[in-house]
Design a protein around this motif. Sequence first.
Motif, PDB file in Angstrom:
ATOM      1  N   PRO A   9     -85.925  42.171 -65.920  1.00 34.90           N
ATOM      2  CA  PRO A   9     -86.143  41.095 -64.954  1.00 34.90           C
ATOM      3  C   PRO A   9     -86.364  39.750 -65.634  1.00 34.90           C
ATOM      4  O   PRO A   9     -86.601  39.672 -66.844  1.00 34.90           O
ATOM      5  N   TYR A  29     -94.174  52.153 -52.994  1.00 32.78           N
ATOM      6  CA  TYR A  29     -92.952  51.954 -52.226  1.00 32.78           C
ATOM      7  C   TYR A  29     -92.897  52.941 -51.063  1.00 32.78           C
ATOM      8  O   TYR A  29     -93.197  54.134 -51.220  1.00 32.78           O
ATOM      9  N   GLU A  37     -95.127  52.245 -59.109  1.00 30.19           N
ATOM     10  CA  GLU A  37     -94.754  51.527 -60.330  1.00 30.19           C
ATOM     11  C   GLU A  37     -95.910  50.617 -60.718  1.00 30.19           C
ATOM     12  O   GLU A  37     -96.649  50.132 -59.851  1.00 30.19           O
ATOM     13  N   LYS A  48     -96.970  47.124 -63.042  1.00 35.18           N
ATOM     14  CA  LYS A  48     -96.506  45.937 -63.735  1.00 35.18           C
ATOM     15  C   LYS A  48     -97.687  45.253 -64.412  1.00 35.18           C
ATOM     16  O   LYS A  48     -98.852  45.515 -64.080  1.00 35.18           O
ATOM     17  N   ILE A  91     -93.359  39.447 -59.673  1.00 35.07           N
ATOM     18  CA  ILE A  91     -92.416  40.553 -59.790  1.00 35.07           C
ATOM     19  C   ILE A  91     -91.039  40.066 -59.368  1.00 35.07           C
ATOM     20  O   ILE A  91     -90.876  39.513 -58.270  1.00 35.07           O
ATOM     21  N   TRP A 109     -87.515  41.936 -58.964  1.00 34.54           N
ATOM     22  CA  TRP A 109     -86.935  43.272 -59.015  1.00 34.54           C
ATOM     23  C   TRP A 109     -85.472  43.215 -59.428  1.00 34.54           C
ATOM     24  O   TRP A 109     -84.619  42.760 -58.654  1.00 34.54           O
ATOM     25  N   TYR A 123     -85.118  49.390 -59.733  1.00 36.28           N
ATOM     26  CA  TYR A 123     -86.047  50.019 -58.802  1.00 36.28           C
ATOM     27  C   TYR A 123     -86.257  51.469 -59.188  1.00 36.28           C
ATOM     28  O   TYR A 123     -85.366  52.110 -59.757  1.00 36.28           O
ATOM     29  N   PRO A 155     -82.924  48.958 -52.500  1.00 38.91           N
ATOM     30  CA  PRO A 155     -83.269  47.540 -52.697  1.00 38.91           C
ATOM     31  C   PRO A 155     -83.122  46.692 -51.442  1.00 38.91           C
ATOM     32  O   PRO A 155     -83.745  45.634 -51.340  1.00 38.91           O
TER      33      PRO A 155
END
Length: 827
Positions: free
Chosen positions: A62, A405, A417, A419, A424, A426, A429, A435
């Motif tokens: 990313p 999610y 997930e 981070k 963020i 994305w 995924y 998505p």
Amino acid sequence: MTDILNKAGAVDIDALLDQLTLEEQVSLLAGADFWRTVPIPRLDIPSLKVSDGPAGVRGGGPLVGGVRTAAYPVGIALGSTWNLELLREIGASLAREALDKGAGVLLAPTINVFRSALNGRNFENYAEDPVLTGKLATAYVQGLQAAGVAATPKHFAGNESEYQRGTISSNIPARAMRELYLRPFEMVVKDADPWAIMTAYNRLDGVYCSDHPWLLETVLRKEWGFTGLVMSDWGGTHSAGRSVRAGLELEMPGPAKARAGLLAEAQADPATAAAVKERARGVLRLIERTGTFADPRDVSDAAEKATEYPETRALIRRAGAEGMVLLKNTGILPLPAGASVAVVGPNAATAQVMGGGSAQMNAHRRVSPLDGLREAQGSGTVTTAVGCENDKFLPVPQVPVHIEYRATDGGDVIATEDKSQAEILWFSYPAGVNPLEFRGTLTLTVQAPQDGQYDFSLASAGLSRLSVDGVEVVDNWDAWTQGDTYFNFGSDEVRRSVTLSAGPHELSVAFKPHVIDNGIAGFNAVRIGFRAEPDEGSVAQAAAVAAKADYAVVCIGTNGDWETEGVDRWGLDLPGRQNALVDAVRAANPNTIVVLQTGGPVTMPWLDSVPAVLQAWFPGQEAGHAIADVLYGRAEPGGRLPQTFIASLKDDPTHPLNPDVQYPGVDGRVEYLEGLYTGYRHVDRAEITPLFPFGFGLSYTTFDVSNPQLSAATIGVGETVTASVQVKNTGERAGSTVVQLYVHDRVSRLDRPHKELKAFAKVHLQPGQIQTVTLLLGLRDLAYFDDTVHAWVADSGDFDLLIGQSSTALPHTLRLSLSTDWKEYTS
């Protein structure tokens, strides 16, 4: 693949093409995902991975976070070096970084010339002058491709601002198009043979660049002899068969969107089918040129290397220092060893190493000026204070973020997930997450150091809500509107103030994808901001700290939120209370040095009152070390301005004639009414006094340029001449300067700028050393473009060759005569 190898053992592209079905050929003409081409395992055709540049190689991760990588000085900092060998060295270094990320193509360099001081990607480009830009880009591409990684000069063409860039039509007069905006691309194509080129988002005279047969076929391929691949910018393809027939090989990113119906078009139209085959040839050739057929790289994001090389750190540090421009020095610099120093300002303890947008990356390190000066000082005293803020957005909490999610509202958790920070983007995924349609819940904890008022914010490409301790604080869901964040696919930042008690507080953000017109499906992002409300007495506090030190270094400027892709610069005045901070510190301590970190010119109302100003740009991950090296004289401030620093916005060449249609544009078009007169060309015609002229920069030593000579007084068809001068270092320190040669046409059939840069050379000299500098000129250097006959034309007669060390300091003139008219016809 032995059945398609030619006698030399290389891939036989023609034989491979003949084995491809039409459907397979079409599949090659759009990406497989955000960063890769489509593989065809049946014929052992591997995927080719590309990666963003130009000031580093981010890899397939990313824009924020991702695998760590080396962050090099930004484009304008490299442009300030005027050093072709350094650019070639940086290109070679970047090739190794690209290979570590499994990428065979670097989306770089950015070589649009500066038209206005307000271009949002000003920091990413090299210069306002096409020749300086073209020569630097040529060296960069040569260094990169010599190591086996394809360069992708961008954005072709007419992308000189970010305002409505996805749709606006750049309407450029033919001469300005040829002499200014196409010239760097022409130079790099002819002199460096780049293996790829990226089209711009915008239109040219109403036609999208990715659909433009004159631009891509007539000029690029037929006239210039380009042999590489043309790809669109991300989301910049607007048609299927039309773009293929116009000359665009690759739609990015994938899967195909604009070209979703290309197979049906090709099946129904023989001309489109023939164009598909030719475009597929371009994709295969790029795979071959990068060595990917012979050595298919592991292109998975998980396999990317994050190796940090000591020699790369040293190169970034050296290049960062060489690009810094000493704008003023009354003798206070270099700083003496052992003196106490107060390092104050919003950019003092925060390392501003890069611009924003697609040029950003997760740097191996971010050395701040405070860190750099503390290390350089050793046992000396270094104090600090912030003084004021210069943030455009609230700072992102650098704390762990947990994401859950769900497929639908209230559904079961299908993936989780973690981070490392609260912004963020994305680009990938977890398995099972769609998505285009998911629900995300982000949770994190922030600390309030004391009771008081705190600001929270959200910005998102998608819909979002922020709750603090279970209470909704920011609604960016029902109230979402398109704004300037995330390449204009996101909202503006929405802020709210909350009273908090000292201690930890739990934040929760609900997120849902939301695709807008002209958006990229699956592009989702959210940014959470958090900060205590600023202390109104912070400027006075910084001045008090500065008063106790022998010297004060005020670190001001901007950051990658202000200087970024997708939105133009805010203006020329420094944001926030930074000018007031300089005034206060200067009043408290007369030994004040201002270190500016911006991506372009700014006004400096305090310029007359401070003894020294250093323009440091965004010099890469070693920023603080490079700044300290220059301030303490361990490195030469080797930069010379690649852009005119105007005194006020009224002096910008895009503003005087028609402020709306000329800049930023109206009714979907922007008219380049200034024509040829940008930068120093505008300064000459308008007879204005810039704050600092193009090519300007001070040294810690002095130079004398003398004894100008021409190899011949007359030049004829097919000939070249050389101009030479002697350069002497007349000071007591080693240093560098840039000898610049401008051409003035004494009598021209068409209107021309008073002078145009045509040659330059950087020279490094020891004290007392003398060196002869030789500059080569050909007929094209004397020519203008005549759009009535579609030719480059040099009229017979006399030309003045103006030589010196900046665009306003040209003490030497040589007279050169052209014996006969000369023309070089284009298409």
